[in-house]
Scaffold this motif. Structure first.
Motif, PDB file in Angstrom:
ATOM      1  N   LYS A 176       0.985  -1.088   0.101  1.00 44.23           N
ATOM      2  CA  LYS A 176      -0.009  -0.035   0.015  1.00 44.23           C
ATOM      3  C   LYS A 176       0.857   1.462  -0.118  1.00 44.23           C
ATOM      4  O   LYS A 176       0.630   2.437  -0.467  1.00 44.23           O
ATOM      5  N   MET A 177       1.913   1.182   0.461  1.00 46.60           N
ATOM      6  CA  MET A 177       2.807   2.369   0.839  1.00 46.60           C
ATOM      7  C   MET A 177       4.322   2.207  -0.055  1.00 46.60           C
ATOM      8  O   MET A 177       4.819   1.209   0.359  1.00 46.60           O
ATOM      9  N   ARG A 178       4.495   3.091  -0.681  1.00 44.71           N
ATOM     10  CA  ARG A 178       5.736   3.127  -1.502  1.00 44.71           C
ATOM     11  C   ARG A 178       6.969   3.228  -0.828  1.00 44.71           C
ATOM     12  O   ARG A 178       7.953   2.778  -0.785  1.00 44.71           O
ATOM     13  N   VAL A 179       6.978   4.603   0.183  1.00 44.53           N
ATOM     14  CA  VAL A 179       8.034   4.850   0.761  1.00 44.53           C
ATOM     15  C   VAL A 179       7.440   5.682   2.064  1.00 44.53           C
ATOM     16  O   VAL A 179       6.602   6.119   2.186  1.00 44.53           O
ATOM     17  N   VAL A 180       8.467   5.402   3.019  1.00 49.57           N
ATOM     18  CA  VAL A 180       8.260   6.156   4.525  1.00 49.57           C
ATOM     19  C   VAL A 180       9.537   6.879   5.045  1.00 49.57           C
ATOM     20  O   VAL A 180      10.489   6.339   4.937  1.00 49.57           O
ATOM     21  N   SER A 181       9.529   8.186   4.892  1.00 48.91           N
ATOM     22  CA  SER A 181      10.312   8.912   5.639  1.00 48.91           C
ATOM     23  C   SER A 181       9.921   9.653   6.986  1.00 48.91           C
ATOM     24  O   SER A 181       9.021   9.855   7.270  1.00 48.91           O
ATOM     25  N   GLY A 182      11.163   9.406   7.629  1.00 46.66           N
ATOM     26  CA  GLY A 182      10.949   9.931   9.249  1.00 46.66           C
ATOM     27  C   GLY A 182      12.275  10.114   9.737  1.00 46.66           C
ATOM     28  O   GLY A 182      13.350  10.015   9.183  1.00 46.66           O
ATOM     29  N   ALA A 183      12.310  10.406  11.105  1.00 43.13           N
ATOM     30  CA  ALA A 183      13.511  10.718  11.854  1.00 43.13           C
ATOM     31  C   ALA A 183      13.559   9.355  12.817  1.00 43.13           C
ATOM     32  O   ALA A 183      14.959   9.398  13.143  1.00 43.13           O
ATOM     33  N   SER A 184      12.775   8.606  13.019  1.00 43.79           N
ATOM     34  CA  SER A 184      13.024   7.510  13.911  1.00 43.79           C
ATOM     35  C   SER A 184      11.974   6.432  13.532  1.00 43.79           C
ATOM     36  O   SER A 184      10.708   6.764  13.123  1.00 43.79           O
ATOM     37  N   LEU A 185      12.332   5.081  13.990  1.00 45.44           N
ATOM     38  CA  LEU A 185      11.445   3.895  13.972  1.00 45.44           C
ATOM     39  C   LEU A 185      11.114   3.866  15.421  1.00 45.44           C
ATOM     40  O   LEU A 185      11.793   3.647  16.264  1.00 45.44           O
ATOM     41  N   TYR A 186       9.705   3.529  15.721  1.00 45.37           N
ATOM     42  CA  TYR A 186       9.229   3.490  16.967  1.00 45.37           C
ATOM     43  C   TYR A 186       8.438   2.416  17.046  1.00 45.37           C
ATOM     44  O   TYR A 186       7.107   2.482  16.802  1.00 45.37           O
ATOM     45  N   LEU A 187       9.113   1.166  17.210  1.00 45.98           N
ATOM     46  CA  LEU A 187       8.223   0.049  17.192  1.00 45.98           C
ATOM     47  C   LEU A 187       8.011  -0.932  18.286  1.00 45.98           C
ATOM     48  O   LEU A 187       8.498  -0.856  19.222  1.00 45.98           O
ATOM     49  N   SER A 188       6.886  -1.584  18.008  1.00 47.90           N
ATOM     50  CA  SER A 188       6.721  -2.621  19.070  1.00 47.90           C
ATOM     51  C   SER A 188       7.793  -3.764  18.902  1.00 47.90           C
ATOM     52  O   SER A 188       8.758  -3.729  18.110  1.00 47.90           O
ATOM     53  N   ARG A 189       8.255  -4.473  20.200  1.00 44.80           N
ATOM     54  CA  ARG A 189       9.425  -5.391  20.226  1.00 44.80           C
ATOM     55  C   ARG A 189       9.145  -6.489  19.008  1.00 44.80           C
ATOM     56  O   ARG A 189      10.073  -6.885  18.529  1.00 44.80           O
ATOM     57  N   GLU A 190       7.900  -6.973  18.920  1.00 43.11           N
ATOM     58  CA  GLU A 190       7.677  -7.902  17.675  1.00 43.11           C
ATOM     59  C   GLU A 190       8.185  -7.289  16.268  1.00 43.11           C
ATOM     60  O   GLU A 190       8.802  -7.929  15.523  1.00 43.11           O
ATOM     61  N   GLN A 191       7.593  -6.184  16.060  1.00 42.52           N
ATOM     62  CA  GLN A 191       7.699  -5.483  14.899  1.00 42.52           C
ATOM     63  C   GLN A 191       9.244  -4.980  14.596  1.00 42.52           C
ATOM     64  O   GLN A 191       9.727  -5.036  13.769  1.00 42.52           O
ATOM     65  N   ALA A 192       9.964  -4.499  15.797  1.00 41.98           N
ATOM     66  CA  ALA A 192      11.232  -4.343  15.793  1.00 41.98           C
ATOM     67  C   ALA A 192      12.219  -5.505  15.211  1.00 41.98           C
ATOM     68  O   ALA A 192      12.951  -5.630  14.394  1.00 41.98           O
ATOM     69  N   ALA A 193      11.814  -6.704  15.806  1.00 48.21           N
ATOM     70  CA  ALA A 193      12.416  -7.942  15.315  1.00 48.21           C
ATOM     71  C   ALA A 193      12.085  -8.428  13.807  1.00 48.21           C
ATOM     72  O   ALA A 193      13.188  -8.838  13.260  1.00 48.21           O
ATOM     73  N   ALA A 194      10.939  -8.231  13.542  1.00 46.45           N
ATOM     74  CA  ALA A 194      10.386  -8.611  12.112  1.00 46.45           C
ATOM     75  C   ALA A 194      11.123  -7.600  11.214  1.00 46.45           C
ATOM     76  O   ALA A 194      11.598  -7.920   9.970  1.00 46.45           O
ATOM     77  N   ALA A 195      11.273  -6.383  11.458  1.00 41.26           N
ATOM     78  CA  ALA A 195      11.981  -5.097  10.745  1.00 41.26           C
ATOM     79  C   ALA A 195      13.627  -5.653  10.497  1.00 41.26           C
ATOM     80  O   ALA A 195      14.161  -5.556   9.518  1.00 41.26           O
TER      81      ALA A 195
END
Length: 371
Positions: A176-195
């Protein structure tokens, strides 16, 4: 030319590959007398390439070049620091702490109102079908909105934001999303491991920039961003309190909401209509603290409905907010307050100053805003 080798996240040429955030790191490195560098082996070396660190401030006097789109690169992939500043390099293999996102009652309803509003704007030609770049604040409701957008009929989306949460990465994975621009990733523990595990796939779709760029009002204005931020309370004229409960206790910082709300093409604020099990109305006669003034609030949304405030007078805004956004248990009192304030004249934004903050005072004294 052969690219410089790196040992984990420090390259042979001295370039430092940040991990999941840049924020103000570039400025800190420039201003610090001594620097300790942490090399974190938990993170994959596939992180190299997701960062875009602009270093042209000295040459341009701080004028950031205009971005043609949210995914445009204008800088380097690494941070740099003078070697003589480095006091020590420490090694760790500890992952990020991870955030805990919880299900918020009625968050799906808030998200649904926003999706329907955006569809309405597209249908009437006021927004392109792919939508301008999205900015989303931090928190459970903002994350729920991203989840709802993943199922909405919008494609080829982009995001230009400060903090990237779980929902945006899910949208990248779904296509759904081509690109995400930001200053930081603020993720759940599960999402951080997946990323961390699939960073090779995510890397072409992610850009992390320093805050001077990610939150720059000129860039936000140039990209015509849609800003979506959370509030603690809003008043009948559209002023939003984003940071202080009962005017004094800090709930969270204002973050970058002001940077985006003032400069966005469309500024949306979202909040539940009540808090503390219904003892607090989030729509009040006058907010106990102002972070975002009514001129920067185009749309206000609760689970009860959406108030499009664009082009309305202050008195019109009051009626629309009370009828569309307030909880039914508090709506009659808001109507009564407005009628009595307006009967006394009251100018552009009629108030009864002796009562304007009485709802908050009642909560402090009794534990509820209810009569």
């Amino acid at each position: 030319m052969r690219p410089p080798r790196r040992t984990w996240l420090i390259r042979e040429d001295g370039g430092i590959v940040p991990t999941l955030a840049i924020g103000n790191a570039k400025t800190w490195l420039e201003m610090a007398d001594r620097v300790i560098i942490e090399v974190n082996g938990w993170h994959t070396t596939e992180l190299e390439g997701i960062h875009d660190i602009w270093s042209g401030d000295r040459e341009t006097g701080g004028r950031i070049p205009a971005l043609g789109w949210a995914g445009e690169r204008i800088g380097d992939a690494v941070l740099r620091v003078a070697p003589e500043k480095v006091a020590a390099v420490v090694r760790t293999d500890e992952g990020d702490l991870g955030q805990s996102f919880r299900a918020v009652p009625d968050a799906a309803l808030i998200a649904g109102h926003i999706v329907e509003f955006l569809k309405h704007e597209v249908a009437r030609g006021r927004l392109p079908a792919t939508l301008p770049p999205l900015q989303s604040g931090v928190g459970n409701i903002a994350n729920a909105v991203m989840t709802a957008l993943a199922d909405a009929p919008f494609t080829d989306l982009t995001a230009y934001t400060e903090v990237i949460q779980d929902g945006m990465l899910d949208m990248v994975r779904s296509g759904k999303m081509r690109v995400v621009s930001g200053a930081s990733l603020y993720l759940s523990r599960e999402q951080a491991a997946a990323a961390n595990a699939d960073m090779a796939f995510l890397r072409p779709h992610l850009l992390l920039r320093q805050q001077e760029v990610s939150n720059n009002p000129a860039v936000v204005r140039g990209l015509n961003c849609i800003a979506m931020n959370a509030g603690i309370e809003a008043d009948i004229y559209g002023n939003v309190n984003s940071s202080r409960v009962m005017g004094s206790r800090v709930q969270n910082g204002i973050g970058g909401s002001g940077d985006f709300a003032r400069s966005a093409l469309l500024s949306i604020f979202m909040l539940p209509s009540v808090a503390r099990g219904g003892s607090i109305s989030s729509i009040v006669p006058m907010v106990s603290h102002v972070d975002n003034i009514n001129q920067d609030v185009h749309v206000l949304v609760t689970e009860r409905g959406l108030a499009d405030l664009r082009g309305l007078s202050a008195r019109q805004r009051a009626r629309v907010i009370a009828e569309n956004c307030a909880h039914p248990d508090f709506r009659p009192r808001l109507r009564d307050y407005m009628a009595r304030a307006q009967s006394l004249g009251g100018g552009d934004t009629p108030h009864l100053l002796g009562e304007a903050l009485s709802w908050h005072q009642r909560f402090i004294e009794t534990g509820s805003m209810r009569l």
